[in-house]
Write an enzyme that holds these catalytic residues in place. Structure first.
Site, PDB file in Angstrom:
ATOM      1  N   HIS A 248       0.839  -1.209   0.000  1.00 41.54           N
ATOM      2  CA  HIS A 248       0.000   0.000   0.000  1.00 41.54           C
ATOM      3  C   HIS A 248       0.869   1.252   0.000  1.00 41.54           C
ATOM      4  CE1 HIS A 248       0.831   1.151   4.144  1.00 41.54           C
ATOM      5  NE2 HIS A 248       0.750  -0.140   4.443  1.00 41.54           N
TER       6      HIS A 248
ATOM      7  N   ARG B 114      -6.218   1.903   3.850  1.00 42.86           N
ATOM      8  CA  ARG B 114      -5.101   2.374   3.017  1.00 42.86           C
ATOM      9  C   ARG B 114      -4.830   1.462   1.825  1.00 42.86           C
ATOM     10  NH1 ARG B 114      -3.402   0.691   7.936  1.00 42.86           N
ATOM     11  NH2 ARG B 114      -1.691  -0.815   8.111  1.00 42.86           N
TER      12      ARG B 114
ATOM     13  N   GLU C 182      -2.093  -7.848   8.041  1.00 41.74           N
ATOM     14  CA  GLU C 182      -1.162  -8.349   9.051  1.00 41.74           C
ATOM     15  C   GLU C 182      -0.714  -9.790   8.821  1.00 41.74           C
ATOM     16  OE1 GLU C 182      -2.888  -7.469  12.916  1.00 41.74           O
ATOM     17  OE2 GLU C 182      -2.035  -5.451  12.832  1.00 41.74           O
TER      18      GLU C 182
END
Length: 172
Positions: free
Chosen positions: A14, A61, A87
């Site tokens: 990102h 994001r 994550e």
């Protein structure tokens, strides 16, 4: 005997996020991130890879990065917003990619560090040109992407089977 199909994976981090008083998952892009996401989209379009599928983290994001980048594409691939990308470790990302149907040739994964960079490192058993040296020197900054290829079904994707073909990161 058939020749295994060559597939491509693009690992796209990102773009630069802002730090407002929200949870990590809800962080939006910073102004710089919006500019870099569009530039990355132009660079991805220049690769001429016909993406069949985009797997995008559900974080704000990453969704904003993808929206700005895909605007530069001639053809929009099917997009799946996948919670498991957020994550995720390299191993978890490999497990997710192993679920990809074999009629999908080329995948773009929009995610986060350290998972995206770790996955690029783990998958690439070989390198074309100086892509690994450039990636090692720059790291994997926001809006960077790595292009990898491998042969076989998605179920056979594992550490070391891919070739790192290219790497791009925005100028600082």
């Amino acid at each position: 005997m058939s020749v295994p199909e060559s597939r491509r994976i693009v690992l796209f981090r990102h773009a630069k996020a802002d730090w407002p008083q929200v949870t990590d998952h809800e962080r939006p892009l910073a102004e710089r991130g919006r500019m870099d996401a569009a530039e990355a989209g132009r660079r991805l379009a220049d690769t001429a890879i016909p993406f069949d599928l985009a797997l995008c983290s559900t974080a704000i994001r990453t969704r904003e990065t993808w929206k700005l980048a895909v605007h530069e594409f001639q053809h929009r691939p099917k997009t799946v917003y996948e919670e498991r990308v957020y994550e995720a470790s390299p191993g978890e990302l490999i497990a997710l990619l192993n679920e990809t149907p074999d009629d999908v040739q080329n995948v773009l994964l929009i995610g986060h560090n350290p998972g995206v960079q770790g996955l690029a490192d783990v998958l690439s058993g070989s390198t074309d040109g100086d892509a690994r040296e450039r990636m090692s020197r720059r790291g994997f900054p926001a809006a960077a992407f790595a292009v990898l290829s491998f042969s076989g079904s998605w179920k056979t994707l594992e550490p070391g089977v891919a070739t790192l073909l290219d790497y791009w990161a925005p100028s600082e």
